[in-house]
Design a protein around this motif. Structure first.
Motif, PDB file in Angstrom:
ATOM      1  N   GLY A 347      -2.694 -11.607 -14.132  1.00 55.96           N
ATOM      2  CA  GLY A 347      -2.687 -12.737 -13.214  1.00 55.96           C
ATOM      3  C   GLY A 347      -2.939 -12.245 -11.807  1.00 55.96           C
ATOM      4  N   HIS A 348      -2.854 -13.164 -10.856  1.00 52.61           N
ATOM      5  CA  HIS A 348      -2.898 -12.752  -9.458  1.00 52.61           C
ATOM      6  C   HIS A 348      -2.095 -13.730  -8.619  1.00 52.61           C
ATOM      7  N   VAL A 349      -1.768 -13.283  -7.423  1.00 48.64           N
ATOM      8  CA  VAL A 349      -1.065 -14.120  -6.455  1.00 48.64           C
ATOM      9  C   VAL A 349      -1.943 -14.232  -5.221  1.00 48.64           C
ATOM     10  N   THR A 350      -2.202 -15.460  -4.779  1.00 43.80           N
ATOM     11  CA  THR A 350      -2.875 -15.672  -3.498  1.00 43.80           C
ATOM     12  C   THR A 350      -1.823 -16.029  -2.456  1.00 43.80           C
ATOM     13  N   LEU A 351      -1.946 -15.407  -1.299  1.00 41.70           N
ATOM     14  CA  LEU A 351      -1.060 -15.672  -0.166  1.00 41.70           C
ATOM     15  C   LEU A 351      -1.916 -16.150   1.002  1.00 41.70           C
ATOM     16  N   VAL A 352      -1.520 -17.221   1.642  1.00 44.44           N
ATOM     17  CA  VAL A 352      -2.275 -17.718   2.796  1.00 44.44           C
ATOM     18  C   VAL A 352      -1.361 -17.758   4.017  1.00 44.44           C
ATOM     19  N   ASN A 353      -1.886 -17.276   5.149  1.00 45.27           N
ATOM     20  CA  ASN A 353      -1.137 -17.296   6.406  1.00 45.27           C
ATOM     21  C   ASN A 353      -2.072 -16.821   7.505  1.00 45.27           C
ATOM     22  N   ASP A 354      -2.167 -17.567   8.591  1.00 44.24           N
ATOM     23  CA  ASP A 354      -3.020 -17.152   9.713  1.00 44.24           C
ATOM     24  C   ASP A 354      -2.426 -15.997  10.501  1.00 44.24           C
ATOM     25  N   ASP A 355      -1.115 -15.744  10.330  1.00 44.16           N
ATOM     26  CA  ASP A 355      -0.444 -14.626  11.006  1.00 44.16           C
ATOM     27  C   ASP A 355      -0.606 -13.390  10.124  1.00 44.16           C
ATOM     28  N   LEU A 356      -1.481 -12.471  10.521  1.00 43.97           N
ATOM     29  CA  LEU A 356      -1.819 -11.323   9.690  1.00 43.97           C
ATOM     30  C   LEU A 356      -0.616 -10.436   9.391  1.00 43.97           C
ATOM     31  N   GLU A 357       0.244 -10.240  10.379  1.00 39.13           N
ATOM     32  CA  GLU A 357       1.417  -9.376  10.156  1.00 39.13           C
ATOM     33  C   GLU A 357       2.378 -10.025   9.163  1.00 39.13           C
ATOM     34  N   ARG A 358       2.570 -11.325   9.277  1.00 37.87           N
ATOM     35  CA  ARG A 358       3.426 -12.033   8.316  1.00 37.87           C
ATOM     36  C   ARG A 358       2.804 -11.973   6.927  1.00 37.87           C
ATOM     37  N   LEU A 359       1.492 -12.112   6.866  1.00 37.60           N
ATOM     38  CA  LEU A 359       0.793 -12.038   5.584  1.00 37.60           C
ATOM     39  C   LEU A 359       1.032 -10.674   4.927  1.00 37.60           C
ATOM     40  N   LYS A 360       0.954  -9.606   5.709  1.00 37.31           N
ATOM     41  CA  LYS A 360       1.168  -8.263   5.171  1.00 37.31           C
ATOM     42  C   LYS A 360       2.608  -8.071   4.693  1.00 37.31           C
ATOM     43  N   GLN A 361       3.556  -8.655   5.403  1.00 37.41           N
ATOM     44  CA  GLN A 361       4.958  -8.587   4.958  1.00 37.41           C
ATOM     45  C   GLN A 361       5.134  -9.322   3.628  1.00 37.41           C
ATOM     46  N   ASN A 362       4.464 -10.474   3.506  1.00 32.12           N
ATOM     47  CA  ASN A 362       4.556 -11.231   2.260  1.00 32.12           C
ATOM     48  C   ASN A 362       3.915 -10.468   1.097  1.00 32.12           C
ATOM     49  N   ILE A 363       2.795  -9.782   1.371  1.00 32.45           N
ATOM     50  CA  ILE A 363       2.146  -8.955   0.346  1.00 32.45           C
ATOM     51  C   ILE A 363       3.103  -7.872  -0.125  1.00 32.45           C
ATOM     52  N   LYS A 364       3.752  -7.224   0.826  1.00 33.37           N
ATOM     53  CA  LYS A 364       4.703  -6.157   0.480  1.00 33.37           C
ATOM     54  C   LYS A 364       5.832  -6.704  -0.378  1.00 33.37           C
ATOM     55  N   GLN A 365       6.308  -7.910  -0.048  1.00 36.21           N
ATOM     56  CA  GLN A 365       7.379  -8.525  -0.830  1.00 36.21           C
ATOM     57  C   GLN A 365       6.928  -8.785  -2.270  1.00 36.21           C
ATOM     58  N   VAL A 366       5.672  -9.258  -2.432  1.00 40.30           N
ATOM     59  CA  VAL A 366       5.140  -9.470  -3.782  1.00 40.30           C
ATOM     60  C   VAL A 366       5.091  -8.148  -4.546  1.00 40.30           C
ATOM     61  N   ASN A 367       4.567  -7.110  -3.894  1.00 39.86           N
ATOM     62  CA  ASN A 367       4.393  -5.829  -4.564  1.00 39.86           C
ATOM     63  C   ASN A 367       5.714  -5.169  -4.965  1.00 39.86           C
ATOM     64  N   THR A 368       6.753  -5.437  -4.219  1.00 42.38           N
ATOM     65  CA  THR A 368       8.034  -4.781  -4.491  1.00 42.38           C
ATOM     66  C   THR A 368       8.949  -5.602  -5.412  1.00 42.38           C
ATOM     67  N   THR A 369       8.623  -6.874  -5.662  1.00 40.89           N
ATOM     68  CA  THR A 369       9.525  -7.699  -6.443  1.00 40.89           C
ATOM     69  C   THR A 369       8.964  -8.179  -7.782  1.00 40.89           C
ATOM     70  N   VAL A 370       7.648  -8.400  -7.851  1.00 42.40           N
ATOM     71  CA  VAL A 370       7.086  -9.050  -9.026  1.00 42.40           C
ATOM     72  C   VAL A 370       6.527  -8.018  -9.996  1.00 42.40           C
ATOM     73  N   LYS A 371       6.886  -8.153 -11.279  1.00 45.03           N
ATOM     74  CA  LYS A 371       6.370  -7.270 -12.310  1.00 45.03           C
ATOM     75  C   LYS A 371       5.987  -8.093 -13.533  1.00 45.03           C
ATOM     76  N   VAL A 372       4.943  -7.634 -14.211  1.00 47.97           N
ATOM     77  CA  VAL A 372       4.606  -8.202 -15.531  1.00 47.97           C
ATOM     78  C   VAL A 372       5.085  -7.216 -16.570  1.00 47.97           C
ATOM     79  N   VAL A 373       5.988  -7.684 -17.442  1.00 48.54           N
ATOM     80  CA  VAL A 373       6.641  -6.812 -18.422  1.00 48.54           C
ATOM     81  C   VAL A 373       6.530  -7.433 -19.811  1.00 48.54           C
ATOM     82  N   ALA A 374       6.904  -6.657 -20.806  1.00 48.93           N
ATOM     83  CA  ALA A 374       6.975  -7.157 -22.182  1.00 48.93           C
ATOM     84  C   ALA A 374       8.352  -7.765 -22.414  1.00 48.93           C
ATOM     85  N   LYS A 375       8.382  -8.918 -23.083  1.00 48.02           N
ATOM     86  CA  LYS A 375       9.649  -9.561 -23.389  1.00 48.02           C
ATOM     87  C   LYS A 375      10.506  -8.639 -24.255  1.00 48.02           C
ATOM     88  N   LYS A 376      11.792  -8.601 -23.942  1.00 49.49           N
ATOM     89  CA  LYS A 376      12.710  -7.762 -24.728  1.00 49.49           C
ATOM     90  C   LYS A 376      13.096  -8.496 -26.008  1.00 49.49           C
TER      91      LYS A 376
END
Length: 376
Positions: A347-376
């Protein structure tokens, strides 16, 4: 009602369908996998091999217009379908150029398109006896490369045992400042439009794509040149369709074309939310011979790929989706693939924000929190 067929039913076809089903058309999908993402959603789904001549001809003979969401399809069948009056987008002759990286490189040279210096070898083993090779070099198989497959980096003669055993081209590496891309669209009348240049931001630690940024942060002089080169490529291909022209920006600010995809592409995904007309809408317009849509952007956007986590294979699920959806301006695209594997695009996540620094912070949050895993 116009009858449209698409060869391939993966995530690109899936996103195409989400837009196309809003139009007065009937969509058929051909894919070898019974559980392809498109299977439950197309008007007609045919399980079959899009590399097989008879299968593609049988699929397309009663349709008005045929398109692709993957390049590795039977071009001879598409040539035949065109000969009996079917609309084929992209044109089979353009697709034949794109399918073979050797022919593709010759096409750039013959049309004065800047590209990396290269040579070709039908017998890869001839490299061992070739004189005056300046390592490192990239080996790229002429056919069937996809998502980084079919590429081998050869640092020195010591790496010759790693060579791909296939007819190949061998390229001089770019002195890379960054990778960029321009999604370009042509209609049946020869009109050509481009989206603003996309910038690839690489995760240096893992040497993987971190995110795509549209528009790029590069100076206008550079993006104007990139977009003109992309137009030159598509004009020379003489075909309607959506084309993603991937480019290298070198440290001396020269630009080389890396390769071209003759279809909708990962680099254009954020156009779904960020542009007046998305790349998938443009694909539908070219298949229906409708006027091209506007490539103007509403906002700055980033696209983060969701890929299968290392060591995880099995029925797929997303971890921390709740936290993801607390981020303002977040759009989740899940590709409806049943099984996750390490490195597989899920999949993918699109993030929209005219504030580039805020956009980069949101990208970092996605990268550090979201994972695709196999169901246990």
């Amino acid at each position: 009602m116009i009858k449209i067929g698409i060869l391939g039913g993966g995530q690109l076809g899936y996103m195409f369908l989400q837009n196309a089903l809003q139009y007065p058309c009937e969509i058929s999908i051909l894919d070898p996998a019974a559980d392809a993402p498109c299977a439950p959603h197309a008007h007609h789904f045919v399980q079959g091999d899009f590399k097989d001549y008879e299968t593609v001809v049988a699929f397309g003979k009663d349709l008005d217009s045929i398109g692709i969401e993957i390049e590795h399809v039977n071009v001879e069948a598409l040539r035949y379908l065109k000969s009996i009056g079917k609309r084929v987008v992209p044109d089979p002759e353009a697709l034949a150029i794109i399918q073979d990286k050797g022919i593709q490189k010759e096409f750039y040279v013959n049309n004065n398109i800047p590209t990396a210096p290269y040579f070709g070898l039908d017998n890869w083993e001839d490299l061992k006896s070739k004189q005056d090779i300046n390592y490192p070099i990239f080996q790229k198989s002429r056919k069937d490369g996809y998502d980084g497959k079919g590429v081998q980096f050869l640092k020195s003669e010591a790496d010759l045992d790693k060579m791909l055993q296939a007819p190949s081209i061998f390229e001089t590496p770019a002195d890379l400042d960054r990778e960029i891309a321009v999604v370009t669209v042509a209609d049946h009348l020869g009109n050509i439009v481009t989206y603003p240049t996309v910038e690839f931001v690489i995760n240096e630690e893992y040497n993987l794509l971190d995110y795509l940024l549209m528009p790029s942060t590069l100076p206008k002089e550079i993006t104007d040149r990139a977009e003109q080169i992309a137009r030159d490529v598509v004009k020379a291909l003489k075909s309607p369709g959506v084309f993603a022209v991937e480019l290298f920006l070198n440290k001396d600010q020269s630009i080389w074309v890396n390769e071209t995809a003759s279809r909708v592409h990962n680099s254009g995904h954020s156009t779904i939310e960020a542009a007046y007309s998305s790349q998938f809408d443009q694909m539908l317009r070219t298949l229906m011979q409708l006027p091209l849509g506007s490539t103007k952007l509403f906002t700055t956007s980033a696209m983060v790929n969701l890929i299968g986590t290392e060591g995880q294979t099995g029925q797929a699920e997303i971890e921390n989706i709740e936290e993801l959806l607390t981020i303002p301006g977040t759009f989740l695209h899940w590709y409806a693939k049943t099984i996750t594997k390490p490195g597989r695009k899920m999949g993918h996540v699109t993030l929209v924000n005219d504030d580039l620094e805020r956009l980069k912070q949101n990208i970092k949050q996605v990268n550090t929190t979201v994972k695709v895993v196999a169901k246990k």
